[in-house]
Write a protein that holds these residues in place. Structure first.
Motif, PDB file in Angstrom:
ATOM      1  N   PHE A  29       0.829  -1.209   0.000  1.00 26.60           N
ATOM      2  CA  PHE A  29       0.000   0.000   0.000  1.00 26.60           C
ATOM      3  C   PHE A  29       0.864   1.260   0.000  1.00 26.60           C
ATOM      4  CE2 PHE A  29      -1.662   3.349   2.811  1.00 26.60           C
ATOM      5  CZ  PHE A  29      -2.678   3.831   2.005  1.00 26.60           C
ATOM      6  N   LEU A  30       1.903   1.288   0.841  1.00 29.42           N
ATOM      7  CA  LEU A  30       2.784   2.455   0.896  1.00 29.42           C
ATOM      8  C   LEU A  30       3.457   2.708  -0.446  1.00 29.42           C
ATOM      9  CD1 LEU A  30       4.491   1.997   4.381  1.00 29.42           C
ATOM     10  CD2 LEU A  30       2.740   3.670   3.746  1.00 29.42           C
ATOM     11  N   LYS A  31       3.903   1.647  -1.105  1.00 28.86           N
ATOM     12  CA  LYS A  31       4.539   1.793  -2.418  1.00 28.86           C
ATOM     13  C   LYS A  31       3.542   2.323  -3.444  1.00 28.86           C
ATOM     14  CE  LYS A  31       8.121  -1.723  -1.957  1.00 28.86           C
ATOM     15  NZ  LYS A  31       8.611  -3.006  -2.464  1.00 28.86           N
ATOM     16  N   PHE A  32       2.336   1.779  -3.419  1.00 31.35           N
ATOM     17  CA  PHE A  32       1.290   2.209  -4.349  1.00 31.35           C
ATOM     18  C   PHE A  32       0.952   3.682  -4.126  1.00 31.35           C
ATOM     19  CE2 PHE A  32      -3.243   2.903  -5.180  1.00 31.35           C
ATOM     20  CZ  PHE A  32      -3.281   2.608  -6.526  1.00 31.35           C
ATOM     21  N   ARG A  33       0.784   4.069  -2.877  1.00 31.61           N
ATOM     22  CA  ARG A  33       0.420   5.443  -2.549  1.00 31.61           C
ATOM     23  C   ARG A  33       1.512   6.423  -2.968  1.00 31.61           C
ATOM     24  NH1 ARG A  33      -0.434   7.415   3.512  1.00 31.61           N
ATOM     25  NH2 ARG A  33       1.806   7.178   3.392  1.00 31.61           N
ATOM     26  N   SER A  34       2.756   6.075  -2.738  1.00 34.95           N
ATOM     27  CA  SER A  34       3.836   6.992  -3.099  1.00 34.95           C
ATOM     28  C   SER A  34       3.948   7.137  -4.612  1.00 34.95           C
ATOM     29  CB  SER A  34       5.165   6.522  -2.510  1.00 34.95           C
ATOM     30  OG  SER A  34       5.593   5.330  -3.132  1.00 34.95           O
ATOM     31  N   ARG A  35       3.636   6.082  -5.343  1.00 30.65           N
ATOM     32  CA  ARG A  35       3.663   6.155  -6.803  1.00 30.65           C
ATOM     33  C   ARG A  35       2.543   7.058  -7.300  1.00 30.65           C
ATOM     34  NH1 ARG A  35       3.272   0.653  -8.541  1.00 30.65           N
ATOM     35  NH2 ARG A  35       1.051   0.918  -8.397  1.00 30.65           N
ATOM     36  N   ASN A  36       1.363   6.982  -6.713  1.00 30.91           N
ATOM     37  CA  ASN A  36       0.228   7.798  -7.144  1.00 30.91           C
ATOM     38  C   ASN A  36       0.380   9.253  -6.738  1.00 30.91           C
ATOM     39  OD1 ASN A  36      -1.089   5.793  -8.465  1.00 30.91           O
ATOM     40  ND2 ASN A  36      -2.395   5.237  -6.752  1.00 30.91           N
ATOM     41  N   ILE A  37       0.982   9.513  -5.619  1.00 32.49           N
ATOM     42  CA  ILE A  37       1.151  10.892  -5.165  1.00 32.49           C
ATOM     43  C   ILE A  37       2.102  11.633  -6.094  1.00 32.49           C
ATOM     44  CG2 ILE A  37       2.157  12.303  -3.322  1.00 32.49           C
ATOM     45  CD1 ILE A  37       0.971  10.289  -1.332  1.00 32.49           C
ATOM     46  N   SER A  38       3.111  10.938  -6.594  1.00 35.71           N
ATOM     47  CA  SER A  38       4.089  11.604  -7.446  1.00 35.71           C
ATOM     48  C   SER A  38       3.521  11.932  -8.829  1.00 35.71           C
ATOM     49  CB  SER A  38       5.342  10.745  -7.585  1.00 35.71           C
ATOM     50  OG  SER A  38       5.036   9.549  -8.272  1.00 35.71           O
ATOM     51  N   TRP A  39       2.398  11.314  -9.191  1.00 32.53           N
ATOM     52  CA  TRP A  39       1.785  11.566 -10.498  1.00 32.53           C
ATOM     53  C   TRP A  39       0.806  12.720 -10.358  1.00 32.53           C
ATOM     54  CZ3 TRP A  39      -3.131  11.359 -12.677  1.00 32.53           C
ATOM     55  CH2 TRP A  39      -3.162  11.382 -14.071  1.00 32.53           C
ATOM     56  N   GLN A  40       1.138  13.833 -10.980  1.00 25.07           N
ATOM     57  CA  GLN A  40       0.261  14.995 -10.929  1.00 25.07           C
ATOM     58  C   GLN A  40       0.094  15.562 -12.333  1.00 25.07           C
ATOM     59  OE1 GLN A  40       1.943  17.733  -8.156  1.00 25.07           O
ATOM     60  NE2 GLN A  40       1.581  16.419  -6.406  1.00 25.07           N
ATOM     61  N   ILE A  41      -1.057  16.148 -12.573  1.00 23.45           N
ATOM     62  CA  ILE A  41      -1.343  16.731 -13.879  1.00 23.45           C
ATOM     63  C   ILE A  41      -0.714  18.120 -13.954  1.00 23.45           C
ATOM     64  CG2 ILE A  41      -3.178  17.606 -15.361  1.00 23.45           C
ATOM     65  CD1 ILE A  41      -4.953  15.393 -14.225  1.00 23.45           C
ATOM     66  N   ASP A  42       0.037  18.335 -15.015  1.00 23.05           N
ATOM     67  CA  ASP A  42       0.632  19.646 -15.262  1.00 23.05           C
ATOM     68  C   ASP A  42      -0.360  20.428 -16.124  1.00 23.05           C
ATOM     69  OD1 ASP A  42       2.063  21.860 -15.986  1.00 23.05           O
ATOM     70  OD2 ASP A  42       3.801  20.761 -16.751  1.00 23.05           O
ATOM     71  N   LYS A  43      -1.031  21.392 -15.520  1.00 29.18           N
ATOM     72  CA  LYS A  43      -2.070  22.147 -16.223  1.00 29.18           C
ATOM     73  C   LYS A  43      -1.510  22.900 -17.427  1.00 29.18           C
ATOM     74  CE  LYS A  43      -5.064  22.552 -12.248  1.00 29.18           C
ATOM     75  NZ  LYS A  43      -5.726  23.420 -11.294  1.00 29.18           N
ATOM     76  N   ASN A  44      -0.279  23.352 -17.324  1.00 29.18           N
ATOM     77  CA  ASN A  44       0.336  24.055 -18.454  1.00 29.18           C
ATOM     78  C   ASN A  44       0.544  23.111 -19.629  1.00 29.18           C
ATOM     79  OD1 ASN A  44       0.483  26.523 -17.085  1.00 29.18           O
ATOM     80  ND2 ASN A  44       2.423  25.965 -16.155  1.00 29.18           N
ATOM     81  N   GLN A  45       0.936  21.880 -19.336  1.00 29.91           N
ATOM     82  CA  GLN A  45       1.139  20.894 -20.403  1.00 29.91           C
ATOM     83  C   GLN A  45      -0.193  20.539 -21.064  1.00 29.91           C
ATOM     84  OE1 GLN A  45       2.737  17.141 -19.129  1.00 29.91           O
ATOM     85  NE2 GLN A  45       3.450  16.620 -21.181  1.00 29.91           N
ATOM     86  N   ILE A  46      -1.239  20.395 -20.265  1.00 35.04           N
ATOM     87  CA  ILE A  46      -2.564  20.093 -20.810  1.00 35.04           C
ATOM     88  C   ILE A  46      -3.035  21.247 -21.693  1.00 35.04           C
ATOM     89  CG2 ILE A  46      -4.986  19.686 -20.220  1.00 35.04           C
ATOM     90  CD1 ILE A  46      -3.166  17.314 -19.620  1.00 35.04           C
ATOM     91  N   ALA A  47      -2.827  22.471 -21.251  1.00 35.78           N
ATOM     92  CA  ALA A  47      -3.229  23.637 -22.034  1.00 35.78           C
ATOM     93  C   ALA A  47      -2.465  23.693 -23.355  1.00 35.78           C
ATOM     94  CB  ALA A  47      -2.997  24.916 -21.235  1.00 35.78           C
ATOM     95  N   ALA A  48      -1.182  23.371 -23.314  1.00 34.41           N
ATOM     96  CA  ALA A  48      -0.382  23.371 -24.539  1.00 34.41           C
ATOM     97  C   ALA A  48      -0.867  22.305 -25.506  1.00 34.41           C
ATOM     98  CB  ALA A  48       1.097  23.154 -24.203  1.00 34.41           C
ATOM     99  N   LEU A  49      -1.188  21.127 -24.987  1.00 34.32           N
ATOM    100  CA  LEU A  49      -1.710  20.067 -25.855  1.00 34.32           C
ATOM    101  C   LEU A  49      -3.060  20.454 -26.445  1.00 34.32           C
ATOM    102  CD1 LEU A  49      -0.758  16.922 -23.757  1.00 34.32           C
ATOM    103  CD2 LEU A  49       0.192  17.592 -25.973  1.00 34.32           C
ATOM    104  N   TYR A  50      -3.911  21.066 -25.641  1.00 35.62           N
ATOM    105  CA  TYR A  50      -5.217  21.513 -26.128  1.00 35.62           C
ATOM    106  C   TYR A  50      -5.046  22.504 -27.271  1.00 35.62           C
ATOM    107  CZ  TYR A  50      -9.786  23.684 -26.295  1.00 35.62           C
ATOM    108  OH  TYR A  50     -10.982  24.161 -26.723  1.00 35.62           O
ATOM    109  N   THR A  51      -4.160  23.464 -27.075  1.00 38.77           N
ATOM    110  CA  THR A  51      -3.904  24.469 -28.109  1.00 38.77           C
ATOM    111  C   THR A  51      -3.349  23.810 -29.366  1.00 38.77           C
ATOM    112  OG1 THR A  51      -3.473  26.118 -26.418  1.00 38.77           O
ATOM    113  CG2 THR A  51      -2.650  26.585 -28.621  1.00 38.77           C
ATOM    114  N   GLU A  52      -2.439  22.878 -29.187  1.00 37.55           N
ATOM    115  CA  GLU A  52      -1.795  22.214 -30.323  1.00 37.55           C
ATOM    116  C   GLU A  52      -2.814  21.445 -31.168  1.00 37.55           C
ATOM    117  OE1 GLU A  52       1.408  18.605 -31.059  1.00 37.55           O
ATOM    118  OE2 GLU A  52       1.432  19.684 -29.157  1.00 37.55           O
TER     119      GLU A  52
END
Length: 78
Positions: A29-52
């Motif tokens: 569980f600790l390993k799973f949680r630490s892996r998920n916490i490190s994954w975050q959405i970069d809003k700037n990257q999403i905006a750039a992809l949307y524009t592209e």
């Protein structure tokens, strides 16, 4: 850190089989949680992809409108 590992090793030696399974599950569980916490959405990257892709999406949608209108016209004559 070494003292902590030694302490945990000693404590693990005192546990029965069922308790060891619970410790194993908690470690997973600790390993799973630490892996998920490190994954975050970069809003700037999403905006750039949307524009592209926005222009390409718009072109594809507009190209499909002519075909759609033609199909609707054919359906009216059936």
């Amino acid at each position: 850190m070494v003292a902590l590992k030694e302490f945990l090793g000693q404590e693990l030696d005192k546990l029965n089989e069922e308790q060891l399974k619970q410790v194993r599950d908690f470690i997973a569980f600790l390993k799973f949680r630490s892996r998920n916490i490190s994954w975050q959405i970069d809003k700037n990257q999403i905006a750039a992809l949307y524009t592209e892709f926005a222009q390409e999406d718009r072109q594809l949608a507009e190209a499909g409108l002519d075909e759609y209108a033609e199909l609707l016209t054919q359906e009216d004559f059936k």
